[in-house]
Design an enzyme around this catalytic site. Structure first.
Site, short mmCIF file in Angstrom:
data_model
loop_
_atom_site.label_atom_id
_atom_site.label_comp_id
_atom_site.label_asym_id
_atom_site.label_seq_id
_atom_site.Cartn_x
_atom_site.Cartn_y
_atom_site.Cartn_z
N GLN A 142 0.79 -1.24 0.00
CA GLN A 142 0.00 0.00 0.00
C GLN A 142 0.83 1.29 0.00
O GLN A 142 0.55 2.20 -0.77
CB GLN A 142 -0.94 -0.01 1.21
CG GLN A 142 -1.83 1.22 1.29
CD GLN A 142 -2.72 1.18 2.52
OE1 GLN A 142 -3.66 0.40 2.56
NE2 GLN A 142 -2.42 1.98 3.51
N GLU A 184 -3.29 9.16 -1.68
CA GLU A 184 -2.61 10.03 -0.71
C GLU A 184 -1.57 10.91 -1.37
O GLU A 184 -0.72 11.49 -0.69
CB GLU A 184 -1.98 9.17 0.40
CG GLU A 184 -3.03 8.37 1.16
CD GLU A 184 -2.50 7.75 2.44
OE1 GLU A 184 -1.37 8.07 2.84
OE2 GLU A 184 -3.23 6.95 3.04
N ASP A 221 4.15 0.41 4.37
CA ASP A 221 2.90 -0.08 4.96
C ASP A 221 2.41 -1.19 4.03
O ASP A 221 1.93 -0.92 2.93
CB ASP A 221 1.85 1.03 5.09
CG ASP A 221 0.57 0.54 5.76
OD1 ASP A 221 0.50 -0.67 6.10
OD2 ASP A 221 -0.36 1.35 5.96
N GLU A 264 4.82 -1.53 8.44
CA GLU A 264 3.50 -1.47 9.07
C GLU A 264 2.63 -2.62 8.56
O GLU A 264 2.71 -2.98 7.39
CB GLU A 264 2.87 -0.12 8.70
CG GLU A 264 1.52 0.16 9.32
CD GLU A 264 1.03 1.56 8.95
OE1 GLU A 264 1.86 2.48 8.83
OE2 GLU A 264 -0.19 1.71 8.78
N ASP A 291 -1.33 -1.20 12.62
CA ASP A 291 -2.39 -0.24 12.26
C ASP A 291 -3.72 -0.98 12.31
O ASP A 291 -4.42 -0.93 13.33
CB ASP A 291 -2.09 0.35 10.88
CG ASP A 291 -3.24 1.17 10.32
OD1 ASP A 291 -4.15 1.53 11.07
OD2 ASP A 291 -3.25 1.45 9.10
N LYS A 316 -4.57 6.72 14.95
CA LYS A 316 -5.53 7.40 14.07
C LYS A 316 -6.77 7.72 14.90
O LYS A 316 -7.52 6.79 15.27
CB LYS A 316 -5.93 6.48 12.92
CG LYS A 316 -4.85 6.22 11.87
CD LYS A 316 -5.30 5.06 10.99
CE LYS A 316 -4.56 4.99 9.68
NZ LYS A 316 -4.87 3.72 8.95
N ARG A 345 -5.71 9.70 7.31
CA ARG A 345 -6.33 8.60 6.58
C ARG A 345 -6.17 8.81 5.08
O ARG A 345 -5.80 9.90 4.64
CB ARG A 345 -7.84 8.50 6.90
CG ARG A 345 -8.21 8.30 8.35
CD ARG A 345 -7.55 7.11 9.01
NE ARG A 345 -7.73 5.84 8.36
CZ ARG A 345 -8.42 4.81 8.85
NH1 ARG A 345 -9.01 4.92 10.02
NH2 ARG A 345 -8.51 3.66 8.20
N SER A 346 -6.52 7.78 4.31
CA SER A 346 -6.44 7.94 2.86
C SER A 346 -7.50 8.92 2.36
O SER A 346 -7.30 9.62 1.37
CB SER A 346 -6.58 6.59 2.17
OG SER A 346 -7.71 5.91 2.65
N LYS A 367 2.49 10.77 10.04
CA LYS A 367 2.25 10.17 8.71
C LYS A 367 0.98 10.79 8.14
O LYS A 367 -0.11 10.54 8.68
CB LYS A 367 2.08 8.64 8.89
CG LYS A 367 1.71 7.88 7.63
CD LYS A 367 1.39 6.41 7.94
CE LYS A 367 1.05 5.65 6.68
NZ LYS A 367 0.47 4.31 6.94
P1 PGA Z 1 -6.32 4.11 5.24
O1 PGA Z 1 -4.78 4.12 4.90
O2 PGA Z 1 -6.68 5.46 5.73
O3 PGA Z 1 -6.96 3.78 3.92
O4 PGA Z 1 -6.53 3.05 6.28
C1 PGA Z 1 -3.79 4.57 5.77
C2 PGA Z 1 -3.04 3.44 6.40
O5 PGA Z 1 -3.34 2.25 6.15
O6 PGA Z 1 -2.14 3.68 7.19
ZN ZN Z 2 -1.75 1.32 7.52
#
Ligand code: PGA
Ligand code: ZN
Length: 413
Positions: A142, A184, A221, A264, A291, A316, A345-346, A367
């Site tokens: 990712q 992102e 990640d 991650e 995460d 988060k 977040r994404s 991050k």
């Molecule tokens: P997400 O991605 O906001 O789509 O979960 C961010 C991450 O996985 O750290």
């Molecule tokens: Zn993550």
């Protein structure tokens, strides 16, 4: 959130594409409009039930307010009113409290946390290439990110990373592998294998004039829950299906061969044994971040620490649903000696609250995605503004130290 004497606090809930199953539930309307993604129900909850429950309360008592929110919702997963309704409210309360004092949020939090000088600036972890659920699965991993581990200040870390980002863009477009930018802001690459991403990062760091591993290191990640379940992992880019041990082995091999400082979600959220084994194998040398596995939950961090699954936690706020619970997860990480990264977040917005939480609480890493798109740049810029204020106050440059495992243990440093 409007206070009696006119101070205003605002906040916006973000959204994730690759969510952990243990997260606070984001309430969406369903149905036809906006593909079911509208949030009129959550907004209505804020303006009715939540408004009534909080009216007359003192915003300085964040914990009490967060308790009211939690009890009002009544569900462990916060699905009744919605985790999005709750976290936006919780953050608006905190922003209103700082606004009432007429000071920036990070400064308001500093004294509350007992470090009145608010000295810690987080080390940025910045995405260069986006994949997984953020780039329609074009590459399985990712986030291909970098951390400017050798930078001496927040601003320098951003400068160095900006050069790496530019270099990566040039390398990708020259080789015909650039498809656009992912969710992102990182480049959306057309790779034949996942490992190509690591090669591009190393080349981009070198092209930018920095030494991989020493100045700028790699952070990944894997977000393994997105391509695996029940300890089976399907890497479509590599045309391979792997069990937990094989994926673990591949990642350990990457750690051996590339200047990686952080990994991650290396294995799925339902694969705690795999996470224990991976942490056992490389945890002294690299940061192993939970995460989806830890979902900003203090109890989960406590349980993980007992068996040494991961050695760091992603923080988060919207995974937890209230700021008090977010802070509890961070405190649990500190108590366990785990590292911590405060994260966007994404699906992000212009809200910069998390940058203030990072500085105010003293979270060592930040991050917020890549070095493009204003919902990302707004957060890096907010960090720069805070750094400038701190530098003026202290008369020097505030150092950054991400509290990462010692680089001296890397073969290339
Ligand atoms: P997400 O991605 O906001 O789509 O979960 C961010 C991450 O996985 O750290
Ligand atoms: Zn993550």
């Amino acid at each position: 959130m409007t206070l009696r004497f006119g101070a205003i606090g605002r906040a916006i809930a973000p959204a994730g594409a690759s969510t952990g199953t243990g997260e606070a539930v984001e309430r969406r309307d369903g149905g036809e409009a906006f593909g079911g993604l509208d949030v009129k129900g959550a907004v209505a909850a804020v303006n009715s039930e939540i408004h009534l429950a909080l009216k007359g309360k003192d915003v300085r008592d964040q914990e009490e307010i967060d308790n009211v929110l939690r009890e009002l919702d009544g569900m462990t997963d916060k699905s009744r009113l919605g985790g999005n309704a709750l976290i936006a409210t919780s953050m608006a309360v905190l922003n209103a409290a700082a606004a009432a004092e007429k000071i920036p949020l990070w400064q308001y939090l500093g004294p509350l946390m007992g470090h009145s000088d608010g000295t810690v600036l987080p080390l940025p972890e910045i995405q260069i290439l986006g994949g997984g659920a953020h780039a329609a699965g074009r590459v399985d991993i990712q986030d291909f990110m970098v951390i400017a581990v050798g930078a001496s200040s927040f601003a320098e870390a951003l400068d160095w990373t900006a050069e790496v980002y530019r270099a990566a863009g040039t390398l990708l477009s020259e080789s015909g592998r650039l498809e656009g930018v992912a969710d992102e802001g990182g480049f959306w690459p057309a790779f034949d294998s996942n490992e190509e991403g690591l090669d591009v990062l190393v080349s981009a760091i070198e092209k930018s004039g920095r030494t991989p591993g020493q100045d700028v290191a790699i952070s990944l990640d894997i977000a393994a829950s997105e391509f695996g379940a029940e300890r089976r992992y399907k890497l479509s880019r590599d045309k391979q299906e792997m069990d937990s041990d094989a994926l673990c082995g591949m990642l350990v091999d990457w750690v051996e061969r590339y200047p990686i400082v952080s990994v991650e979600d290396p294995l799925g959220e339902d694969d705690p044994d795999g996470l224990v084994r991976f942490t056992w194998a490389v945890g002294k040398r690299v940061q192993v971040v939970g995460d989806d596995f830890l979902v900003t939950n203090a109890d989960r961090v406590d349980a993980a620490a007992k068996v040494s699954a991961c050695n760091a936690v992603l923080i988060k706020p919207n995974q937890a649903g209230t700021l008090s619970e977010t802070k509890a997860a961070f405190d649990a990480a500190e108590k366990a000696g785990y590292g911590a990264i405060i994260s966007a977040r994404s699906g992000e917005t212009e809200d910069v609250t998390i940058v203030h939480l990072g500085v105010g609480w003293g979270v060592k890493q930040l991050k917020v995605g890549s070095f493009a798109r204003s919902e990302r740049m707004g957060k890096w810029n907010e960090g720069l503004r805070i750094a400038e204020t701190l530098n003026q106050t202290s008369g020097g440059t505030q150092p950054v130290d991400g509290n990462l495992p010692p680089r001296s243990s890397f073969p290339w440093s």
